[in-house]
Motif scaffolding. Structure first.
Motif, short mmCIF file in Angstrom:
data_model
loop_
_atom_site.label_atom_id
_atom_site.label_comp_id
_atom_site.label_asym_id
_atom_site.label_seq_id
_atom_site.Cartn_x
_atom_site.Cartn_y
_atom_site.Cartn_z
N ALA A 189 -6.34 27.18 17.21
CA ALA A 189 -6.71 27.04 15.79
C ALA A 189 -6.44 28.35 15.03
CB ALA A 189 -8.18 26.64 15.67
N ILE A 190 -6.73 29.48 15.65
CA ILE A 190 -6.53 30.77 14.97
C ILE A 190 -5.04 31.08 14.84
CG2 ILE A 190 -6.87 33.28 15.12
CD1 ILE A 190 -9.55 32.71 16.52
N THR A 191 -4.30 30.90 15.95
CA THR A 191 -2.88 31.31 15.96
C THR A 191 -1.95 30.19 15.46
OG1 THR A 191 -2.56 30.52 18.22
CG2 THR A 191 -3.26 32.82 17.96
N ARG A 192 -2.48 29.03 15.29
CA ARG A 192 -1.78 27.78 14.93
C ARG A 192 -0.79 27.34 16.01
NH1 ARG A 192 -1.08 29.99 9.42
NH2 ARG A 192 -2.61 29.08 8.02
N TRP A 193 0.04 28.28 16.56
CA TRP A 193 1.10 27.88 17.48
C TRP A 193 0.91 28.45 18.88
CZ3 TRP A 193 6.15 29.00 14.19
CH2 TRP A 193 6.10 28.22 13.02
N GLY A 194 -0.10 29.26 19.10
CA GLY A 194 -0.18 30.02 20.36
C GLY A 194 -0.76 29.24 21.53
N ASP A 195 -0.42 29.70 22.74
CA ASP A 195 -0.92 29.09 23.97
C ASP A 195 -1.67 30.19 24.74
OD1 ASP A 195 -1.29 28.05 26.48
OD2 ASP A 195 0.82 27.60 26.87
N LEU A 196 -2.99 30.02 24.83
CA LEU A 196 -3.83 31.06 25.44
C LEU A 196 -3.40 31.36 26.87
CD1 LEU A 196 -6.34 32.93 25.30
CD2 LEU A 196 -7.69 31.00 26.14
N ALA A 197 -3.08 30.31 27.65
CA ALA A 197 -2.74 30.52 29.07
C ALA A 197 -1.55 31.47 29.20
CB ALA A 197 -2.43 29.18 29.72
#
Ligand code: SAM
Length: 335
Positions: free
Chosen positions: A143-151
């Protein structure tokens, strides 16, 4: 001509208040693979290629700053690791890493490409990296990065640590978004041998929402942390604007970057160069100098030296960020 240039190169850059310029942040691209809500609008329009400095031009201008006393060079963006062939620039700049010249070459990254580049960064003399990470919750991260993948970012951090890079996590404190996670982030970072720096939201960038909704004074967070942890002020400095404490219970370091609740200008040794060759003498003021024109006007560096000296002569004493509804949508400085 060459002799004049040699004498110029010996003199360190001092601003009108006697502050030496020893820290340069270079944004190597305006592009990013994330769209953090407090940083960029979702439909960003990026710069045409011709406006962006080539890797050779970035190297030339950074090298002039190093000749004039810059000791810490930080590559940033956009996302520095998405710039094509960025490792060529890192490798080339690493030639300055010697005592008395460049002391530190470092990066601020969102971590998405770190797995791929960590080993090479280490081989080119990078010792420390900052990784921006605002949450450890995968959904919130998206939600914060819109496009990011935490893993992917967590894998990048592990790869960097395995390669021997020291990692510091930068977390922007966002009201009602991640303010309840700060204690967990602190424990997580310190448990993995990483420092954590908390950053107040600054009125930078063109975003879609309202900044006053996001602003969270770190003075409040610090007071809350003091109820659970013992924070001890220390003199530790990394060349940047953070003030550090050690956390007695974890043994780790915690930094605060508080441009809004604590003015950090009096010791400012920093300037910022955008990927278009625009030099900002202060993070919080719009006054800037065009270095691209002198850079492209001749093959020698004399015009560049002169333009840099003129710009540093205009470095202001301090900044005046204001978070209010009238100033909510400040223009994004091309990075
Ligand atoms: N892409 C890289 C990254 O994510 O670290 C480098 C560029 S990013 C603009 C550098 C840092 O600025 C990140 O830690 C980011 O969270 C922070 N940042 C961006 N916009 C901000 C804002 N409005 N207020 C405070 N910090 C901000």
């Amino acid at each position: 001509m060459i002799l004049q240039h040699a004498s110029q190169s010996a003199s360190p850059l001092l601003d009108p208040f006697g502050r030496g310029i020893s820290y340069l942040r270079v944004s190597v691209t305006d592009r990013c693979d994330f769209r953090c809500v407090y940083c960029m609008a979702e439909d960003m329009h990026f710069l045409p290629k011709k406006d962006v400095l080539t890797l050779e031009e970035l190297d030339r201008v950074a090298s002039v700053f190093i000749r004039r006393g810059v000791r810490k060079l930080r590559l940033t963006g956009g996302e520095p690791l998405v710039r094509r062939n960025i490792m060529q620039l890192v490798q080339s700049l690493s030639r300055h890493l010697q005592p008395g010249q460049l002391e530190e070459l470092t990066l601020t990254t969102n971590g998405s490409q770190l797995s791929r580049h960590a080993g090479e960064l280490k081989r080119h003399g990078v010792r420390r990296n900052n990784v921006s990470l605002d949450t450890l919750d995968a959904q919130k991260f998206r939600a914060i990065t819109r496009w990011g993948d935490l893993a992917k970012v967590l894998d990048g951090i592990s790869a960097a640590q395995e390669a021997g890079l020291q990692i510091k996590i930068n977390m922007v404190a966002l009201k009602a978004v991640n303010e309840d996670e700060i204690e967990d982030m602190l424990t997580w970072c310190h448990g993995r041998g990483m420092d954590l720096t908390l950053i107040e939201t600054m009125p930078l960038g063109e975003i879609d929402g309202d900044r006053t909704d996001q602003y969270l004074p770190l003075s409040r967070i610090r007071a809350r942390l003091c109820e659970r942890f013992t924070l001890e002020d220390i003199a530790y400095k990394t060349g940047g604007p953070a003030r550090y404490v050690t956390v007695k219970e974890t043994g780790g370091r915690l930094g605060f970057i508080t441009p809004l609740t604590h003015n950090f200008c009096e010791s400012c040794n920093r300037v910022r160069l955008t990927c278009t060759g625009t030099l900002y003498m202060c993070l919080g003021q719009e006054d800037a100098a065009d270095l691209r024109t002198p850079l492209r006007a001749s093959e020698g560096d004399d015009l560049l030296h002169a333009a840099i000296e003129e710009a540093i002569g205009r470095k202001p004493k301090g900044h005046d960020f204001i978070i209010d509804r009238r100033h909510n949508r400040q223009r994004w400085r091309a990075t």
